[in-house]
Design a protein around this motif. Structure first.
Motif, mmCIF file in Angstrom:
data_model
loop_
_atom_site.group_PDB
_atom_site.id
_atom_site.type_symbol
_atom_site.label_atom_id
_atom_site.label_comp_id
_atom_site.label_asym_id
_atom_site.label_seq_id
_atom_site.Cartn_x
_atom_site.Cartn_y
_atom_site.Cartn_z
ATOM 1 N N ILE A 1 -12.630 10.373 11.267
ATOM 2 C CA ILE A 1 -11.991 10.498 12.578
ATOM 3 C C ILE A 1 -11.974 11.976 12.972
ATOM 4 C CG2 ILE A 1 -9.954 9.976 13.954
ATOM 5 C CD1 ILE A 1 -11.373 7.522 12.796
ATOM 6 N N HIS A 2 -12.299 12.256 14.219
ATOM 7 C CA HIS A 2 -12.386 13.640 14.685
ATOM 8 C C HIS A 2 -11.012 14.315 14.614
ATOM 9 C CE1 HIS A 2 -13.291 17.106 17.241
ATOM 10 N NE2 HIS A 2 -14.576 16.804 17.074
ATOM 11 N N PRO A 3 -10.962 15.584 14.215
ATOM 12 C CA PRO A 3 -9.670 16.288 14.115
ATOM 13 C C PRO A 3 -8.901 16.345 15.433
ATOM 14 C CG PRO A 3 -11.375 17.508 12.945
ATOM 15 C CD PRO A 3 -12.069 16.398 13.671
ATOM 16 N N LEU A 4 -9.596 16.406 16.575
ATOM 17 C CA LEU A 4 -8.890 16.448 17.857
ATOM 18 C C LEU A 4 -8.173 15.128 18.130
ATOM 19 C CD1 LEU A 4 -11.418 18.366 20.147
ATOM 20 C CD2 LEU A 4 -9.320 19.225 19.094
ATOM 21 N N VAL A 5 -8.749 14.020 17.658
ATOM 22 C CA VAL A 5 -8.079 12.731 17.797
ATOM 23 C C VAL A 5 -6.830 12.694 16.927
ATOM 24 C CG1 VAL A 5 -8.311 10.238 17.463
ATOM 25 C CG2 VAL A 5 -10.219 11.550 18.397
ATOM 26 N N LEU A 6 -6.958 13.205 15.710
ATOM 27 C CA LEU A 6 -5.792 13.254 14.820
ATOM 28 C C LEU A 6 -4.697 14.148 15.404
ATOM 29 C CD1 LEU A 6 -7.646 13.612 11.390
ATOM 30 C CD2 LEU A 6 -6.803 11.521 12.465
ATOM 31 N N VAL B 1 0.853 -1.184 0.000
ATOM 32 C CA VAL B 1 0.000 0.000 0.000
ATOM 33 C C VAL B 1 0.891 1.237 0.000
ATOM 34 C CG1 VAL B 1 -1.711 1.311 1.298
ATOM 35 C CG2 VAL B 1 -1.884 -1.169 1.191
ATOM 36 N N GLU B 2 0.633 2.123 -0.931
ATOM 37 C CA GLU B 2 1.430 3.340 -1.034
ATOM 38 C C GLU B 2 0.629 4.600 -0.720
ATOM 39 O OE1 GLU B 2 3.616 3.641 -4.615
ATOM 40 O OE2 GLU B 2 4.493 1.641 -4.454
ATOM 41 N N THR B 3 -0.678 4.548 -0.865
ATOM 42 C CA THR B 3 -1.519 5.707 -0.587
ATOM 43 C C THR B 3 -2.674 5.282 0.315
ATOM 44 O OG1 THR B 3 -2.930 5.360 -2.528
ATOM 45 C CG2 THR B 3 -0.957 6.723 -2.823
ATOM 46 N N VAL B 4 -3.275 6.261 0.955
ATOM 47 C CA VAL B 4 -4.412 5.988 1.832
ATOM 48 C C VAL B 4 -5.603 5.503 1.016
ATOM 49 C CG1 VAL B 4 -5.995 7.016 3.516
ATOM 50 C CG2 VAL B 4 -3.594 7.707 3.484
ATOM 51 N N GLU B 5 -5.730 5.979 -0.223
ATOM 52 C CA GLU B 5 -6.847 5.561 -1.067
ATOM 53 C C GLU B 5 -6.832 4.055 -1.327
ATOM 54 O OE1 GLU B 5 -4.980 8.138 -1.542
ATOM 55 O OE2 GLU B 5 -6.340 9.862 -1.532
ATOM 56 N N ASP B 6 -5.644 3.444 -1.276
ATOM 57 C CA ASP B 6 -5.560 1.996 -1.495
ATOM 58 C C ASP B 6 -6.214 1.205 -0.374
ATOM 59 O OD1 ASP B 6 -4.155 2.523 -3.803
ATOM 60 O OD2 ASP B 6 -2.186 2.290 -2.861
ATOM 61 N N LEU B 7 -6.460 1.852 0.778
ATOM 62 C CA LEU B 7 -7.072 1.144 1.896
ATOM 63 C C LEU B 7 -8.577 1.031 1.757
ATOM 64 C CD1 LEU B 7 -5.139 2.908 4.835
ATOM 65 C CD2 LEU B 7 -4.620 0.697 3.810
ATOM 66 N N ILE C 1 -0.810 12.071 5.439
ATOM 67 C CA ILE C 1 -1.338 10.701 5.497
ATOM 68 C C ILE C 1 -2.322 10.565 6.652
ATOM 69 C CG2 ILE C 1 -0.713 8.303 5.913
ATOM 70 C CD1 ILE C 1 1.892 8.799 4.463
ATOM 71 N N THR C 2 -1.968 11.082 7.816
ATOM 72 C CA THR C 2 -2.882 11.035 8.963
ATOM 73 C C THR C 2 -4.146 11.827 8.682
ATOM 74 O OG1 THR C 2 -0.960 10.858 10.436
ATOM 75 C CG2 THR C 2 -3.066 11.461 11.440
ATOM 76 N N GLU C 3 -4.006 12.951 8.025
ATOM 77 C CA GLU C 3 -5.175 13.777 7.693
ATOM 78 C C GLU C 3 -6.116 13.044 6.740
ATOM 79 O OE1 GLU C 3 -6.088 18.335 6.114
ATOM 80 O OE2 GLU C 3 -4.077 17.473 5.963
ATOM 81 N N LEU C 4 -5.576 12.331 5.754
ATOM 82 C CA LEU C 4 -6.412 11.585 4.815
ATOM 83 C C LEU C 4 -7.123 10.424 5.505
ATOM 84 C CD1 LEU C 4 -4.127 11.526 1.631
ATOM 85 C CD2 LEU C 4 -6.259 12.806 1.960
ATOM 86 N N ILE C 5 -6.437 9.766 6.426
ATOM 87 C CA ILE C 5 -7.091 8.685 7.175
ATOM 88 C C ILE C 5 -8.281 9.243 7.957
ATOM 89 C CG2 ILE C 5 -6.790 7.094 9.112
ATOM 90 C CD1 ILE C 5 -3.973 6.558 8.114
ATOM 91 N N GLY C 6 -8.071 10.408 8.575
ATOM 92 C CA GLY C 6 -9.184 11.032 9.296
ATOM 93 C C GLY C 6 -10.334 11.406 8.376
#
Length: 346
Positions: A72-77, A34-40, A62-67
């Motif tokens: 996922i809430h921004p405060l968690v990120l 996996v190279e990008t978050v979109e692949d997940l 990468i973390t921002e895209l997962i959120g």
């Protein structure tokens, strides 16, 4: 900056973020590249458990895209990227957030009694069919768990994301036992050095270990509260039958906390032993100096009397005065030494 701003704050600056994925079920196992978050996103459609491990947090995007894709809430990120978090457990509608410290022993200097601990924040996001782990650096912390998933067709492959989360917590917590074993060796070395030849370096080593213990306690003590919160949780992502496994991790955390407290008491005892040893050594030196002073004080007294420049001192004209004085000089120390040995002062 406003709350929820995504900025990496940490001690490790891995230039590249490594994404590794293990997608598994009771029978099938897949480890795609996996190279990008979109692949997940394609794994959402599968009836399996997907474990995504991110190593290195410097690439905030990468973390921002997962959120973004997994809601996922921004405060968690923000907490994920700020790696100075206190261990905690938070519940949300569709996911759980767990953060704790992974501890490992650093490189020790073989030429001295030295001990270093490496601290790494590990964040875990638990979704229905996904588990995300965010680590600060690339290491082999989860390698035993990966091999267990690869080689097993039993419990871990047949249960859900809550059991995988238990396995992750168990791996992180049990790593502390290896750290305490290394500390035990260091304490034994210090104790042996205290009994043979304590030096100022020994005191430095004791103080350094005490400081490390304070940091270890600060990192491990909140884990007890974290596991208690998980056991009290009635969230649908943690099934009742998995609680027994979390209780086992809770027992491990209690053992680690008790061991840290015992090592702290032990180091306090070693510090007292060092102070007593140094005091005893100083007392021995002072005793020897006092004995020599006691021997030479009467000789100095005699020499002082006959060193006075009075003209009418009868002994100054005696023929045998000089040999008699030397006889007294030899006899008096001999008598004093015999007396000191009889009193066991020497």
């Amino acid at each position: 900056m406003p709350p929820g701003s995504l900025v990496h704050i940490g001690d490790f600056d891995e230039e590249e973020t490594r994404i590794s994925v293990i997608d598994y079920g009771r029978i099938d196992l897949e480890e795609p590249v996996v190279e990008t978050v979109e692949d997940l996103l394609k794994f959402r459609e599968k009836d399996s458990i997907t474990w995504v491990c991110l190593e290195g947090l410097k690439n905030v995007e990468i973390t921002e895209l997962i959120g973004k894709y997994f809601n996922i809430h921004p405060l968690v990120l923000e907490d994920i990227l700020n790696t100075h978090q206190r261990p905690k457990f938070e519940e949300y509608d569709d996911y759980l957030y767990i953060v704790l410290k992974g501890l490992s022993s650093g490189e020790n200097d073989s030429s001295s009694v030295d001990f270093r601990v490496k601290y790494e924040q590990v964040s875990i996001l638990v979704l229905n069919d996904f588990v995300f782990t965010f680590k600060e650096r690339k290491d082999d912390l989860f390698l035993p768990l990966v091999q267990r998933i690869r080689n097993s067709t039993g419990r871990i492959r047949s249960l859900g994301s809550d059991y995988l989360t238990y396995a992750l917590l168990d791996t992180i917590v049990d790593q502390n036992f290896l750290l305490l074993d290394s500390m035990d060796e260091q304490v034994d070395d210090i104790e042996e050095e205290l009994l043979t030849n304590p030096t100022s370096d020994t005191l430095v080593a004791i103080q350094r270990l005490k400081r490390e213990l304070i940091d270890i306690k600060r990192a491990t003590s909140p884990q007890r509260e974290l596991l208690s919160a998980i056991l009290r949780s009635d969230h649908e992502l943690i099934s009742e039958k998995i609680h027994i496994y979390y209780r086992d991790v809770f027992d491990h955390v209690l053992r680690i906390t008790e061991s840290v407290d015992s090592y702290r008491d032990m180091l306090g005892g070693l510090l007292d032993i060092y102070v007593s040893s140094v005091s005893n050594k100083m007392n021995e030196v002072m005793k020897i100096l006092t004995v020599f002073a006691s021997i030479f004080i009467p000789l100095t007294f005699i020499a002082g009397i006959y060193g006075m420049n009075f003209e009418y001192m009868p002994e100054l004209k005696w023929k045998w005065s000089y040999p008699v004085v030397w006889l007294v000089f030899i006899t008096l120390p001999t008598v004093l030494i015999i007396y000191f040995k009889k009193k066991k002062w020497l």
